[in-house]
Design a protein around this motif. Structure first.
Motif, mmCIF file in Angstrom:
data_model
loop_
_atom_site.group_PDB
_atom_site.id
_atom_site.type_symbol
_atom_site.label_atom_id
_atom_site.label_comp_id
_atom_site.label_asym_id
_atom_site.label_seq_id
_atom_site.Cartn_x
_atom_site.Cartn_y
_atom_site.Cartn_z
ATOM 1 N N ARG A 264 0.862 -1.191 0.000
ATOM 2 C CA ARG A 264 0.000 0.000 0.000
ATOM 3 C C ARG A 264 0.897 1.240 0.000
ATOM 4 N N SER B 225 2.183 12.087 -6.803
ATOM 5 C CA SER B 225 1.043 11.452 -6.140
ATOM 6 C C SER B 225 1.302 9.973 -5.922
ATOM 7 N N ALA B 226 0.427 9.367 -5.097
ATOM 8 C CA ALA B 226 0.555 7.935 -4.829
ATOM 9 C C ALA B 226 0.411 7.119 -6.108
ATOM 10 N N THR B 227 -0.525 7.528 -6.972
ATOM 11 C CA THR B 227 -0.737 6.805 -8.229
ATOM 12 C C THR B 227 0.477 6.919 -9.131
ATOM 13 N N THR C 88 0.927 5.259 0.238
ATOM 14 C CA THR C 88 0.061 6.345 0.717
ATOM 15 C C THR C 88 0.763 7.695 0.582
ATOM 16 N N LYS C 89 0.030 8.686 0.053
ATOM 17 C CA LYS C 89 0.529 10.057 -0.068
ATOM 18 C C LYS C 89 -0.649 11.006 0.098
ATOM 19 N N ASN C 90 -0.504 11.954 1.040
ATOM 20 C CA ASN C 90 -1.575 12.916 1.309
ATOM 21 C C ASN C 90 -2.904 12.222 1.625
ATOM 22 N N ARG C 91 -2.800 11.176 2.441
ATOM 23 C CA ARG C 91 -3.961 10.410 2.902
ATOM 24 C C ARG C 91 -4.698 9.681 1.780
ATOM 25 N N ARG C 92 -4.057 9.604 0.629
ATOM 26 C CA ARG C 92 -4.646 8.847 -0.486
ATOM 27 C C ARG C 92 -3.734 7.652 -0.766
ATOM 28 N N SER C 93 -4.356 6.506 -0.947
ATOM 29 C CA SER C 93 -3.579 5.263 -1.107
ATOM 30 C C SER C 93 -3.835 4.597 -2.454
ATOM 31 N N THR C 94 -2.832 3.892 -2.905
ATOM 32 C CA THR C 94 -2.973 3.033 -4.079
ATOM 33 C C THR C 94 -2.296 1.710 -3.736
ATOM 34 N N TYR C 95 -2.707 0.676 -4.388
ATOM 35 C CA TYR C 95 -2.227 -0.661 -4.026
ATOM 36 C C TYR C 95 -1.588 -1.360 -5.218
#
Length: 404
Positions: free
Chosen positions: A24, A88-90, A26-33
């Motif tokens: 997982r 970003s996380a993505t 996570t960056k700026n409370r946004r996550s990608t998996y």
């Protein structure tokens, strides 16, 4: 805010109730998996320590893989964030954790079959096609990822093959050999990590049960050579069998592919269909008699000695394979009645010609010479094969104990 990466077990099971391992980001409370590509039971996950429990058969290799993937992601995070603090996380996922390949097991299996068909290895093609149906029937899907093929999968699959499909252990293990072959190719192409390899020490072992290879002895060969009152088709079947025997158990396909142009200077010179090796053998006098039997039907030097392949379409590998298969079936059927007439109480098929040569050779011929005759690449293969027919020392040892 800095980005972070963490190993997790996602709580979204697949159709089999197994849960995916993932990283997982996570960056700026946004996550990608990013899924690792492996599924485990919930009970095999240590939520506190974020690792696979020892209860899982591949715990060590999985934890090693997870650790290396996490390290890989963290290094990527540091590099990207030093270049662009707003990534970003993505974007992180897209840039540092690209999948090597989306190829599945059956994608690789198709490539394997296509290669066999291109090489015109139709016997192997037909066999492996049939074996693959067992795998798809068991998994009930063509979307079988290499990471799903673990020790537990293989054990359950073997139980299915021997239980539900009534295969012998040898037949079941032949399916496993095909899986291993395709898995190794995927590792070589870096489609799957070698850390997840489910075969070998500490994992699934492929060990075939010992089989008894029974060949004819000298007396029984003589009985076949002198058998009388055979029909024309029976005489032909026996000629093909004896021709194979006289040339060290020559494979039936090679016998049927033999042309008159391969016979010169008192030798038979041919290329083995199994491994393309060149073979040159002196023609025994008994084999010369068989050649004379078919000489009147000779239609030029490039003609086949035996008639089965004369009408084969060599531009169609399947036609060639089918003609060999039909011919072998007919030979074996006729051999059954021939051995009965000869008074032999053993099962005799075309392949028994090879066993019979090994049986009579016993330990009287040096293994290096047998290796040359058999055209084995490895001397160990010859020794293991010939061990089926060497009984003298064991017989003498037994007699020395019980004959008192």
């Amino acid at each position: 805010m800095s980005a972070s990466a963490k190993i997790i077990l996602r709580k979204k099971p697949n159709t089999k109730g197994m849960f995916p391992l993932a990283i997982r980001i996570t960056k700026n409370r946004r996550s990608t998996y990013k899924h690792i590509g492996h599924y485990i039971d919930m009970e095999d996950w240590d939520e506190k320590n974020l690792r696979v429990k020892k209860s899982h058969p591949n715990a060590k290799s999985l934890n090693s893989l997870l650790s290396s993937k996490l390290t890989e992601v963290n290094k990527g995070l540091m590099n990207l964030q030093s270049e662009d603090g707003d990534v970003s996380a993505t974007q992180i996922k897209r840039n540092i954790y690209k999948p090597i390949s989306s190829l599945t097991f059956f994608d690789y299996a198709k490539e394997h079959l296509d290669a066999l068909e291109a090489d015109k290895k139709m016997n192997r093609y037909t066999t492996d096609t049939a074996l693959l149906t067992y795998i798809s029937d068991f998994h009930k899907s063509k979307e079988l990822r290499f990471q799903e093929i673990n020790l537990r999968f293989l054990k359950r699959f073997k139980t299915y093959l021997m239980g539900n499909r009534n295969l012998t252990e040898t037949s079941a293990l032949n399916v496993m050999v095909l899986i291993r072959l395709i898995y190794n190719r995927a590792i070589a192409d870096k489609v799957v990590s070698k850390d997840l390899y489910p075969f070998g020490k500490g994992s699934f072992k492929i060990k075939f049960p010992q089989t008894i290879k029974i060949g004819l002895n000298k007396k029984e060969i003589t009985q076949l050579e002198n058998v009388q009152n055979l029909s024309e088709v029976q005489r032909h079947a026996l000629n093909v069998w004896l021709f194979s025997f006289y040339f060290a158990g020559m494979r039936v396909s090679d016998v049927l592919f033999t042309k008159w142009s391969m016979v010169y200077d008192g030798r038979l010179n041919y290329r083995m269909s199994k491994n393309t090796k060149i073979v040159s053998l002196k023609i025994p006098q008994k084999a010369m008699i068989i050649l004379k039997y078919y000489e009147n039907n000779k239609n030029g030097a490039d003609d086949f000695i035996f008639p089965e392949m004369k009408k084969a379409d060599f531009s169609e590998a399947k036609d060639v394979y089918n003609k060999i298969k039909v011919a072998t079936s007919k030979f074996n059927k006729n051999l059954k009645s021939i051995v009965k007439k000869a008074g032999i109480n053993k099962k005799v098929t075309m392949h028994i010609a090879r066993h019979s040569f090994g049986n009579i050779a016993g330990d009287s011929i040096h293994p290096l010479m047998l290796q040359k005759l058999y055209r084995h690449s490895d001397l160990k293969t010859t020794i293991n094969y010939q061990a089926n027919f060497i009984h003298k020392e064991a017989d003498e040892a037994l007699d020395s104990v019980v004959n008192f």
